[in-house]
Design a protein around this motif. Structure first.
Motif, PDB file in Angstrom:
ATOM      1  N   THR A 121       0.910  -1.161  -0.204  1.00 19.65           N
ATOM      2  CA  THR A 121       0.086  -0.018  -0.124  1.00 19.65           C
ATOM      3  C   THR A 121       0.781   1.374  -0.114  1.00 19.65           C
ATOM      4  O   THR A 121       1.937   1.370   0.933  1.00 19.65           O
ATOM      5  N   VAL A 122       0.681   2.094  -1.050  1.00 17.50           N
ATOM      6  CA  VAL A 122       1.444   3.415  -1.265  1.00 17.50           C
ATOM      7  C   VAL A 122       0.577   4.500  -0.982  1.00 17.50           C
ATOM      8  O   VAL A 122      -0.325   4.546  -1.920  1.00 17.50           O
ATOM      9  N   VAL A 123       0.665   5.481  -0.051  1.00 14.41           N
ATOM     10  CA  VAL A 123      -0.166   6.480   0.365  1.00 14.41           C
ATOM     11  C   VAL A 123       0.623   7.894  -0.015  1.00 14.41           C
ATOM     12  O   VAL A 123       1.484   8.180   0.557  1.00 14.41           O
ATOM     13  N   PRO A 124       0.030   8.584  -1.134  1.00 14.16           N
ATOM     14  CA  PRO A 124       0.824   9.679  -1.123  1.00 14.16           C
ATOM     15  C   PRO A 124       0.387  10.911  -0.184  1.00 14.16           C
ATOM     16  O   PRO A 124      -0.656  10.911  -0.005  1.00 14.16           O
ATOM     17  N   LEU A 125       1.260  11.853   0.216  1.00 12.54           N
ATOM     18  CA  LEU A 125       0.861  13.067   1.191  1.00 12.54           C
ATOM     19  C   LEU A 125       1.026  14.074   0.604  1.00 12.54           C
ATOM     20  O   LEU A 125       1.997  14.593   0.167  1.00 12.54           O
ATOM     21  N   SER A 284      14.539  20.581  -1.807  1.00 10.65           N
ATOM     22  CA  SER A 284      13.267  20.522  -0.853  1.00 10.65           C
ATOM     23  C   SER A 284      13.323  19.018  -0.326  1.00 10.65           C
ATOM     24  O   SER A 284      14.221  18.367  -0.671  1.00 10.65           O
ATOM     25  N   LEU A 285      12.717  18.927   0.798  1.00 17.26           N
ATOM     26  CA  LEU A 285      12.851  17.624   1.429  1.00 17.26           C
ATOM     27  C   LEU A 285      11.430  16.716   1.048  1.00 17.26           C
ATOM     28  O   LEU A 285      10.399  17.091   0.784  1.00 17.26           O
ATOM     29  N   PHE A 286      11.808  15.521   0.709  1.00 16.64           N
ATOM     30  CA  PHE A 286      10.946  14.465   0.576  1.00 16.64           C
ATOM     31  C   PHE A 286      11.047  13.400   1.669  1.00 16.64           C
ATOM     32  O   PHE A 286      12.153  12.929   1.573  1.00 16.64           O
ATOM     33  N   THR A 287      10.000  12.958   2.004  1.00 12.57           N
ATOM     34  CA  THR A 287       9.763  12.120   3.269  1.00 12.57           C
ATOM     35  C   THR A 287       9.148  11.006   2.851  1.00 12.57           C
ATOM     36  O   THR A 287       7.964  10.898   2.393  1.00 12.57           O
ATOM     37  N   VAL A 288       9.650   9.712   3.359  1.00 11.41           N
ATOM     38  CA  VAL A 288       9.246   8.568   3.109  1.00 11.41           C
ATOM     39  C   VAL A 288       9.113   7.553   4.266  1.00 11.41           C
ATOM     40  O   VAL A 288      10.430   7.056   4.865  1.00 11.41           O
ATOM     41  N   ARG A 289       8.073   7.007   4.510  1.00 15.44           N
ATOM     42  CA  ARG A 289       7.900   6.217   5.810  1.00 15.44           C
ATOM     43  C   ARG A 289       7.496   4.889   5.331  1.00 15.44           C
ATOM     44  O   ARG A 289       6.414   4.608   4.556  1.00 15.44           O
ATOM     45  N   VAL A 313       3.584   2.118   2.841  1.00 13.77           N
ATOM     46  CA  VAL A 313       4.407   3.337   2.538  1.00 13.77           C
ATOM     47  C   VAL A 313       3.436   4.664   2.516  1.00 13.77           C
ATOM     48  O   VAL A 313       2.597   4.557   1.968  1.00 13.77           O
ATOM     49  N   MET A 314       4.118   5.664   3.091  1.00 12.84           N
ATOM     50  CA  MET A 314       3.435   7.089   3.110  1.00 12.84           C
ATOM     51  C   MET A 314       4.750   7.870   2.725  1.00 12.84           C
ATOM     52  O   MET A 314       5.751   7.843   3.076  1.00 12.84           O
ATOM     53  N   ALA A 315       4.228   8.681   1.470  1.00  9.63           N
ATOM     54  CA  ALA A 315       5.526   9.466   0.977  1.00  9.63           C
ATOM     55  C   ALA A 315       4.772  10.885   0.773  1.00  9.63           C
ATOM     56  O   ALA A 315       3.605  10.850   0.038  1.00  9.63           O
ATOM     57  N   GLY A 316       5.498  11.856   0.926  1.00  8.62           N
ATOM     58  CA  GLY A 316       5.309  13.278   0.604  1.00  8.62           C
ATOM     59  C   GLY A 316       6.238  14.326   0.552  1.00  8.62           C
ATOM     60  O   GLY A 316       7.535  14.052   1.229  1.00  8.62           O
ATOM     61  N   PRO A 317       6.105  15.506   0.202  1.00  6.12           N
ATOM     62  CA  PRO A 317       4.779  15.889  -0.377  1.00  6.12           C
ATOM     63  C   PRO A 317       4.764  15.514  -1.802  1.00  6.12           C
ATOM     64  O   PRO A 317       5.784  15.794  -2.759  1.00  6.12           O
ATOM     65  N   GLN A 318       3.444  15.001  -2.209  1.00  8.04           N
ATOM     66  CA  GLN A 318       3.200  14.696  -3.542  1.00  8.04           C
ATOM     67  C   GLN A 318       1.602  15.370  -3.894  1.00  8.04           C
ATOM     68  O   GLN A 318       0.992  15.579  -3.044  1.00  8.04           O
TER      69      GLN A 318
END
Length: 414
Positions: A121-125, A284-289, A313-318
């Motif tokens: 499961t991949v969730v964009p933030l 810019s920063l991109f964060t992936v959990r 997975v949660m990843a953003g900003p997207q």
């Protein structure tokens, strides 16, 4: 009357005379015919053969010379020779069959045949405000990742102890393989840029390779074939790394779920400094959990491979409208949210549905870097008729599918 073979002066006193006394009864039944002679183990050389230098008086007869009436006078092996040859033939045949079965054993199960397919499961933030930009060092210093370690140093192993059916060294091997997987799938520059996937592939159970290859060549958000479920990959047309020193923080844990199975769970946050692929824009920063579950059996520990069974997975900003299955498309410095909700889903469409459709979160402002004081203020995004995401966010770090009502904020940090 004397018989041939008697002494010239007669039989001495004390010795009986006659053939009966010279030939005991036990020898009368022995007939020294040709078969008896041919069956002898020793054969005496002829007088001419014994005249040679270093000649011996007798020689041993092998089973090949044989004996018996079957081989008499025609040069063919006797019964003993035939039995010997048959025995050797049977031994040679048995040896050949053993070698063949050893090389092609039909009972060997296919490698990795029982591997469980990955469910991901991949969730964009989506950002709730404009994305801050600046130098990577300044951005890190103003973010929750300021105290994170750099690279593989941020992936630390827990205290190792044996379980009921796995030794301490086997547990350490499982944790080491899990760390290698995280390093190769989250920190390798070639993997992050989409140029390579082999460093991750070689660590997977053979039973999952077909699914992994399909995810790399034809990624899909169907919950089974998202490339970003296996590894971290940026769309090379959108963003590239601005700093190779990725900040990492997280934990690993292990448990024995059965006598033949050891499970390692990982929960790590990776913070990347990225910039636009087109030019030298501000970073810019991109964060992936990433929350992974890896399963090991005894064979996996020997061959140093893992079976990845689940990935969240949660990843953003997207942008919520962009499908992150093939690669992440970060919103770069100065960009803001362009959509309020996720892309629409057509329940009547044929083919594999996007199971992650409708999953989209709002990135908690506390998890994003604030603009450094020395950096140039980013350009303001175009005004939208929709309410501000900052006004929509409730501030509670709870994940739930994006719907027409405003979603709760999500924080990928720790």
């Amino acid at each position: 009357m004397a018989v041939p073979g008697d002494p010239p002066n007669g039989t001495p006193e004390g010795f009986g005379g006659g053939d009966d006394e010279l030939r005991p009864d036990e020898y009368r039944s022995v007939v020294f015919d040709e078969d008896f002679v041919r069956a002898a183990r020793l054969q005496e050389f002829s007088a001419q053969e014994r005249m040679g230098e270093h000649a011996r008086a007798v020689r041993s007869r092998s089973i090949w010379s044989g004996g018996g009436s079957a081989g008499r006078g025609n040069g063919t092996p006797g019964r003993g020779a035939r039995q010997g040859m048959l025995l050797v033939l049977l031994i040679a045949t048995a040896f050949a069959v053993a070698v063949y079965l050893g090389l092609r054993n039909p009972y060997v199960p296919p490698a990795g045949g029982g591997a469980e397919p990955l469910g991901s499961t991949v969730v964009p933030l989506a950002p709730s405000s404009a994305v801050p930009g600046g130098k990577p060092a300044d951005l890190y210093a103003q973010s929750p990742a300021a105290d994170y370690r750099t690279g593989a140093a941020g992936i630390t192993l827990p205290a190792v102890r044996r379980t009921h059916h796995f030794t301490e060294s086997q547990v350490l091997a499982a944790l080491s393989i899990a760390k290698d997987y995280l390093v190769q799938s989250s920190l390798d520059p070639d993997v992050l840029s989409g140029a390579a996937s082999r460093p991750v592939r070689v660590l997977l159970d053979p039973g999952q390779l077909a699914q992994f290859d399909e995810s790399m060549t034809s990624p899909s958000g169907d919950g089974r074939h998202a490339a970003t479920g296996w590894l971290v990959r940026f769309d090379p047309q959108t963003a590239v790394l601005a700093d190779s020193r990725v900040r990492v923080d997280g934990v690993l844990a292990f448990e024995e779920t059965s006598p033949e199975e050891l499970v390692v769970t990982t929960d790590h946050t990776f913070v990347y400094a990225v910039r636009g692929a087109a030019g030298p824009d501000a970073a810019s920063l991109f964060t992936v959990r990433r929350e992974l579950r890896l399963r090991f059996d005894h064979e996996d520990l020997t061959t140093r491979r893992a079976e990845l069974t689940s990935s969240y997975v949660m990843a953003g900003p997207q942008d919520c409208a962009a499908d992150p299955a093939g690669g992440f498309r970060p919103l770069l410095a100065g960009a803001g949210p362009t959509t309020v909700g996720p892309p629409v889903s057509d329940p009547y469409a044929n083919g594999h549905p996007r199971r992650a459709a409708g999953l989209c979160g709002v990135m908690d402002p506390a998890g994003a870097a604030s603009a450094p004081p020395s950096s140039t203020p980013p350009s303001q995004p175009a005004q939208s008729s929709e309410p501000s995401r900052a006004d929509q966010a409730a501030g509670t770090p709870v994940a739930r599918p994006q719907a027409p009502p405003p979603p709760a904020s999500l924080s990928p940090g720790r």
